[in-house]
Scaffold this motif. Structure first.
Motif, short mmCIF file in Angstrom:
data_model
loop_
_atom_site.label_atom_id
_atom_site.label_comp_id
_atom_site.label_asym_id
_atom_site.label_seq_id
_atom_site.Cartn_x
_atom_site.Cartn_y
_atom_site.Cartn_z
N GLY A 79 0.81 -1.21 0.00
CA GLY A 79 0.00 0.00 0.00
C GLY A 79 0.84 1.26 0.00
N ILE A 80 0.44 2.21 -0.84
CA ILE A 80 1.00 3.57 -0.80
C ILE A 80 -0.04 4.38 -0.04
N LEU A 81 0.24 4.65 1.23
CA LEU A 81 -0.82 5.06 2.15
C LEU A 81 -0.59 6.43 2.77
N ASN A 82 0.45 7.12 2.33
CA ASN A 82 0.81 8.38 2.99
C ASN A 82 1.10 9.48 1.97
N ALA A 83 0.37 10.59 2.07
CA ALA A 83 0.49 11.66 1.09
C ALA A 83 1.78 12.46 1.24
N THR A 84 2.21 12.69 2.48
CA THR A 84 3.39 13.54 2.71
C THR A 84 4.62 12.94 2.04
N THR A 85 4.80 11.63 2.20
CA THR A 85 5.98 11.01 1.59
C THR A 85 5.85 10.97 0.06
N ASN A 86 4.62 10.83 -0.45
CA ASN A 86 4.43 10.95 -1.90
C ASN A 86 4.96 12.30 -2.38
N TYR A 87 4.56 13.35 -1.66
CA TYR A 87 4.95 14.70 -2.04
C TYR A 87 6.47 14.87 -1.99
N LEU A 88 7.08 14.40 -0.92
CA LEU A 88 8.52 14.57 -0.75
C LEU A 88 9.30 13.78 -1.79
N LEU A 89 8.90 12.54 -2.02
CA LEU A 89 9.62 11.72 -3.00
C LEU A 89 9.48 12.31 -4.40
N ASP A 90 8.29 12.81 -4.72
CA ASP A 90 8.11 13.46 -6.03
C ASP A 90 9.06 14.65 -6.17
N ALA A 91 9.14 15.46 -5.10
CA ALA A 91 9.99 16.66 -5.17
C ALA A 91 11.46 16.27 -5.31
N MET A 92 11.85 15.21 -4.63
CA MET A 92 13.25 14.78 -4.71
C MET A 92 13.57 14.20 -6.09
N MET A 93 12.64 13.47 -6.66
CA MET A 93 12.87 12.83 -7.95
C MET A 93 12.76 13.81 -9.12
N ASN A 94 11.76 14.68 -9.05
CA ASN A 94 11.45 15.49 -10.23
C ASN A 94 12.07 16.88 -10.19
N GLU A 95 12.41 17.36 -8.99
CA GLU A 95 12.92 18.71 -8.91
C GLU A 95 14.33 18.76 -8.34
N GLY A 96 14.92 17.58 -8.14
CA GLY A 96 16.30 17.55 -7.70
C GLY A 96 16.55 18.09 -6.31
N LEU A 97 15.52 18.12 -5.47
CA LEU A 97 15.71 18.62 -4.11
C LEU A 97 16.23 17.50 -3.21
N GLY A 98 17.05 17.88 -2.20
CA GLY A 98 17.43 16.92 -1.16
C GLY A 98 16.28 16.76 -0.19
N PHE A 99 16.38 15.77 0.71
CA PHE A 99 15.29 15.51 1.64
C PHE A 99 14.94 16.74 2.49
N ASP A 100 15.98 17.39 3.06
CA ASP A 100 15.71 18.53 3.94
C ASP A 100 15.07 19.69 3.19
N GLU A 101 15.56 19.89 1.96
CA GLU A 101 15.04 20.98 1.14
C GLU A 101 13.57 20.70 0.75
N ALA A 102 13.32 19.46 0.35
CA ALA A 102 11.95 19.07 -0.02
C ALA A 102 11.03 19.20 1.18
N LEU A 103 11.52 18.80 2.34
CA LEU A 103 10.71 18.88 3.55
C LEU A 103 10.37 20.33 3.90
N GLY A 104 11.37 21.20 3.81
CA GLY A 104 11.14 22.61 4.10
C GLY A 104 10.07 23.19 3.20
N ARG A 105 10.14 22.82 1.93
CA ARG A 105 9.15 23.35 1.01
C ARG A 105 7.75 22.78 1.31
N ALA A 106 7.72 21.49 1.63
CA ALA A 106 6.44 20.85 1.96
C ALA A 106 5.82 21.49 3.20
N GLN A 107 6.67 21.78 4.18
CA GLN A 107 6.15 22.41 5.41
C GLN A 107 5.63 23.80 5.11
#
Lengths: 342, 342
Positions: B165-193
């Motif tokens: 199951g893919i059951l969590n939206a926040t991690t979907n958002y973060l992984l998308d940002a890391m894969m598609n926009e070249g952000l690191g985890f911390d950077e993606a997290l900051g933007r998501a927050q």
């Protein structure tokens, strides 16, 4: 332990798979429903078998000539009919007489072949309501893919606004071959026929009638519509040209034959035709034997289901899911009936 | 017409949306179930409202201080509790006391927050069984996505071999940002927050606990397992590096945080961690707020469901689907109960 007697009319690959799965699950039925399930009759168009004490798997290979027809099934004392015969939506097929006979007598019917349901769905539904019998059709709409289930159970309470379904394996195969291997329609069809993926007369699939039949069943039994084939605009894939394929390829679109239904302002519009999807859409990746449905509702947004079971086992399992829903309802009825003794 | 009284404990966005949808559907309940549904109490952690004659939408904006707690809900005379409070799987959260109180008194409970169910699921299930109350949790497992529904209804009779199951939206958002926009985890997290897609303390999502909680509920309530958090190997996405991302990109793989469960030889193994999918897999295209589950069974092969409802409406609709299943069961009970008078 109460005995529940099942008969199967239509004994090709699907009927046989259903019999085998039913017999293999007898312990489950005893354990979960407290009922002994007996297979008391099976028949094809010309031969069959019956035994009030229940048929065992080893006897199913030797049907006896002449044992067939609705009267034969009625005489078996079956409580529940599973109908798995050949499908013909223009006449209702041989299944129609079996289903009518069962429902008239108040016996529950699990229908796998689409023909009778497309031909006489509203009549059969009315017959079931008047006799108190249950009429189930999970195996008819798209094998293991949940369709009516989703509407009736998982989306319960929501208003269905739109449905789109990829419901036919043959057209999946042909469109894939045309898009990925550069084959023309005739060439792809010839290869599919040689490989057993398309019928000798493929028009029921390629011209969209199979998809239309399934869409009608979903609409009439899942949404209480009263559609007939005449209400649908049906286009198949037979007139797709190299130009279409080239354009879709250049746009990175994936074509699928789709049955769709849109409800708005109290009206329902149902069509069958080719739709194209971008690769980001999960429906773009439904190919081969897989089937899919996307249901849009007012409160739950879009729900997609994709099914990819192996035939004929998946269809047999869909029919026996119906059986368990009937057993559940019968158990509730039994409690109701015993209320007077409490 | 029989009156059925509903109370809602936990009155944030989801509780409020559930109240509004419930009140908007009152005509449907009258028509389909022949019952008058009354919202007799709502409360948050510090304030609430109660009215035995039923609350109307315009009153919900002005809760009165001090009206809160399980005793307040019990005093409202509610037949059915909807619990929508904050979730804490380590303590059970405030919902636990409300749910215990309702089930102990034989009142049905529809639970939206996961905390109490993860913390005390088997106890609550046992409590419901002993008091004859129904315990439903569609809103808790993944909002509008059907999960337990599929197992219990659409796949009925089949043996579940595997779930992912893919059951969590926040991690979907973060992984998308890391894969598609070249952000690191911390950077993606900051933007998501900053965009409201991640909590100030995001660890419940990013470290996999939210996914693990949902997987435990699906396993314990859908498959009758008895898993606790200690039984799961849980890995999140917080340690994903640029190297991982570069490797996945070069292989055209799409990473998702996945809760998975495998049953074989009588044992169940449950894990949470990153899995990668090729673009041909429908799960590769589940992103943003969408959630998905793939269930593999013995007889129906793979069934995928993807849900993409808008919150909080979709979760409210999931909880009210549970309400309709309860109304259906209550109607069957009423028939059973009236058997003595017939």
């Amino acid at each position: 332990m109460p005995v529940i007697r099942v008969a199967i009319a239509g004994f090709g690959g699907v009927g046989r798979a259903t019999a085998n799965l039913l017999l293999a699950r007898r312990n489950r039925y005893r354990h979960v429903y407290g009922a002994e399930i007996r297979l008391v009759a099976v028949c094809g168009s010309r031969s069959g078998l019956a035994d009030a004490n229940g048929l065992e798997p080893d006897r199913l290979d030797a049907p006896e000539p002449g044992l067939s027809g609705p009267d034969f099934i009625e005489a078996s004392g079956a409580d529940i009919l599973i109908e798995a015969g050949p499908s013909d939506f223009r006449t209702g097929g041989p299944g129609l007489a079996y289903i009518r006979s069962a429902l008239s007598a108040g016996r529950d019917a699990i229908v796998i072949s689409k023909g009778a349901l497309v031909h006489s769905g509203p009549d059969l539904r009315a017959l079931a309501r008047s006799s108190g019998a249950m009429l189930k059709l999970s195996g008819a709409t798209a094998a293991a893919l949940p369709t009516i289930d989703l509407i009736e159970h998982s989306l319960k309470g929501c208003e269905v606004l739109e449905i789109e379904g990829i419901l036919n394996a043959t057209t999946n195969y042909l469109l894939d071959a045309m898009m990925n291997e550069g084959l023309g329609f005739d060439e792809a069809l010839g290869r599919a026929q040689a490989g057993g993926f398309a019928e000798a007369d493929p028009r029921n699939d390629t011209e969209g009638w199979d998809t239309a039949s399934k869409l009608i069943l979903i609409a009439n039994f899942g949404l209480d519509e009263g559609l007939t084939m005449d209400d649908l605009a049906v286009e198949g894939i037979q007139s797709i040209t190299e130009q279409h394929v080239a354009a879709w390829r250049s746009q990175r679109l994936v074509p699928k034959l789709v049955g769709s239904l849109v409800r708005s302002d109290g009206a329902t519009r149902a069509t069958v035709g080719v739709r194209t999807y971008p690769p980001s859409d999960p429906l773009a990746h439904v190919s081969g034997k897989d089937k899919a449905i996307r249901i849009t509702t007012d409160a739950m947004g879009e729900t997609v289901a994709i099914g990819s079971g192996t035939e004929p086992l998946a269809t047999a399992a869909a029919a026996l899911k119906d059986l368990e829903h009937i057993l559940t309802a019968r158990a509730a009825r039994a409690i109701a009936g015993s209320g007077g003794d409490a």
